[in-house]
Structures are given as structure tokens and as C-alpha cells.
Enzyme design. Structure first.
Site: not given
Length: 335
Positions: A186, A240
Site C-alpha cells: 500500500h 505492517h
């Protein structure tokens, strides 16, 4: 000073076809007149883009490396599983379609197909190269996500083999996705697309013209701020680690810069508002114009002495022929 910068940006937008050095002729390079030729000249580049798309699909479907995950390592991987704040389908919208919309707005004002074509081509290269590099690194590294524990053991019951490695009994798709933490896709895509847009805007509004309009920098930093917020959301959602987001941002921004510099001068350059191809086309046009002007076929033919008109102040007569009445009057000093 900030309001003055915004005013200068508005004035620039209103006068893109009139002000500035080496400005674009609005009717010179349109999609209709030059688009087909430009696309043919870059046919190989578009083929490379298709190849990158194919590679990206293969990498996405490839299983990542399942690295060793021991019991003691699980202490940092027990964050809860959450949905994405920024869904994956939204990434192409703001990282690709939004910059393209901005490119189209500038094309509507300037009618420069070189700018439109190269900005779109550069953006797609930036995003796809970043995507290929990101997924290749993801698969090679295989770092577990912060929520890996619940992907591996959805019922909370831990199972390990004789070497102490995990024996996951969760969904295969969740386990596969759980080994794709580094770097953040992303974030890398966001910085690739929005970083390219930031560079594009900085060149168009001449953000580094030395006049000190800080408001222009606000326009330049806005896409980068959006990309940063996307990266922060990846940490907040426990998809993440912060190192993944940091690496993804650097990767996307570096690739975007390289791709932008392939088609456009640096934003701080005097010619940063246009692509290299436009200036090359204008130079070729001037060269051809000068060649035609100096061609023997268009040289002025010398006529008999009876048609010679003396210069003013008693200078030697100058031969001319087939002059229009206006040119004759100018030569005689009547106009």
C-alpha cells in the site's frame, strides 16, 4: 506570502498558454494531430508495461518464503486481525486515476499531447516497477505480519514442530498473506503514484522558482501527506511493522523520481514545466523551418536592373522581385 503563492498559482493556471518562456502553442501538439505518431514511437514502451503487468500477476500468485517462526518470536506477532482502513481496491483510484485526472486537466488547458502521454506513461512505469519490486521482495523475505499469530492459530491453540517452527492450521490464504509484511505494498504504491504527482505539480506551478511562495510547497506536499497517511494506516491496522512502511515509502518515492526524470526536466529547472519531448519537437520544428527558409527554392530571385529600387541615403540598389505592394512601400520607405 502564502496567499500570494496561491494567487500566483491561479494566475499561472489562467495564463499557461500566454506567459512564460518557450510556451506551448495550444494548437500545435494535440491528440488528434500528434497522438497516433507519439503512440507508435513509444510502442515498445507500452509493450514493456504489459510485460510488467504480467510479471506483477505472477508475483502476486506466487507463494512467499515461509521463514522460521519460533515460539519466542510470537510475542511480537499477536496483534489482532483487522480490516484494512484503506482497502486494496482504493489504491489504484488515488495512486493512478487521480494523477491521470490532473494530467488531463493540464492537457485541457495547454493541449500538449507530449505532456499528457509522457506523464501517463511515466506514472504507469513508476507504479508497475514499484509493484514488481515490492512483490518480489515480499516473496523473497517472507516476513510475518504483526497479526501473524491469529492467522496461523485462529483458535488460539499453538502448535510447533520438533524444531520449534510453527505448524499453522489457519486458512491457507491468510497464512500466505501473513508472510508478506516487508515491504508495505500500500505504502510503496501510494508513494509511487502520489510521489510522481507531487513532482509533476512542482514542475507545473514552478514551485522552485526562487520567489519564496510557500503556498506552492503546500500544493507539492499535499500528495505526499496523503501517501504518508496511507502508510500510517498500515501500522494502525496491524498489517505492517513500521520498518515495512518506511521501506515501502522510500522504494516508491525513489522509483517515482527515476521515472519522472526519464520524461521531464528536474522541477527546479527553468524548463521543468514541460517534458523533454516537447522541447525536442520545438527544436526540430525550428530547424526544419530554418532549412526551408534557406532552401534555394524559396530564395528571392534576382530581377533585371530596371526593377531595382535604390536604398535610402544613397546606398547601393537592392534587387527584389515579385514584392507585394505593402513590401514595396516598406522597401521605398513609404511605410
Amino acid at each position: 506570502m502564502a496567499w500570494g503563492g496561491l494567487f500566483s498559482f491561479a494566475k499561472f493556471w489562467a495564463s499557461t498558454q500566454q506567459g512564460g518562456r518557450r510556451q506551448v502553442d495550444s494548437a500545435a501538439h494535440t491528440i488528434k494531430s500528434h497522438g497516433a505518431t507519439l503512440a507508435r514511437n513509444h510502442f515498445q514502451d507500452w509493450l514493456i508495461l504489459l510485460l510488467l503487468i504480467l510479471i506483477e500477476v505472477v508475483l502476486y500468485l506466487t507463494h512467499p518464503f515461509y521463514r522460521f517462526v519460533g515460539r519466542d518470536m510470537m510475542e511480537d506477532l499477536k496483534y489482532p486481525m483487522k480490516d484494512n482502513t484503506v482497502p486494496i481496491w482504493a489504491v489504484p483510484l488515488y495512486a493512478i486515476l487521480l494523477p491521470m485526472a490532473v494530467f488531463l486537466l493540464f492537457y485541457m488547458r495547454r493541449r500538449d499531447v507530449y505532456d499528457l502521454h509522457h506523464s501517463i506513461l511515466g506514472l504507469l512505469f513508476a507504479v508497475l516497477i514499484t509493484g514488481v519490486m515490492t512483490d518480489a521482495i515480499k516473496n523473497a523475505v517472507g516476513r510475518p505480519r504483526p497479526d501473524f499469530f491469529w492467522r496461523c492459530f485462529p483458535d488460539g491453540v499453538e502448535v510447533y514442530d520438533k524444531w520449534g517452527d510453527v505448524v499453522c492450521h489457519g486458512k491457507d490464504s491468510d497464512i500466505k498473506e501473513g508472510h508478506k509484511s516487508f515491504p508495505s505494498g500500500h505504502t510503496s504504491w501510494s508513494f509511487a503514484g502520489l510521489g510522481f504527482l507531487s513532482l509533476y505539480l512542482s514542475g507545473k506551478i514552478k514551485a522552485f522558482d526562487g520567489r519564496g511562495h510557500v503556498a506552492k510547497l503546500c500544493i507539492v506536499f499535499l500528495p505526499l501527506l496523503a501517501a504518508c497517511l496511507v502508510g500510517i494506516s498500515r501500522v494502525d491496522d496491524y498489517w505492517h511493522h513500521w520498518q515495512d512502511v518506511f521501506a515501502g515509502g522510500i522504494l516508491g518515492l525513489v522509483v517515482a523520481t527515476f521515472c519522472y526524470m526519464q520524461f521531464f526536466p528536474p522541477p527546479y529547472s527553468n524548463d521543468g514545466w514541460g517534458p523533454y519531448a516537447y522541447f525536442q519537437a520545438m527544436e526540430e520544428s525550428r530547424t526544419n523551418s530554418n532549412a526551408n527558409r534557406n532552401s534555394p527554392a524559396v530564395q528571392t530571385m534576382e530581377v533585371p536592373a530596371v526593377n531595382q529600387v535604390p536604398r535610402r541615403n544613397g546606398d547601393a540598389p537592392t534587387p527584389f522581385s515579385y514584392l507585394s505592394p505593402t513590401l514595396e512601400a516598406m522597401e521605398l520607405g513609404l511605410k
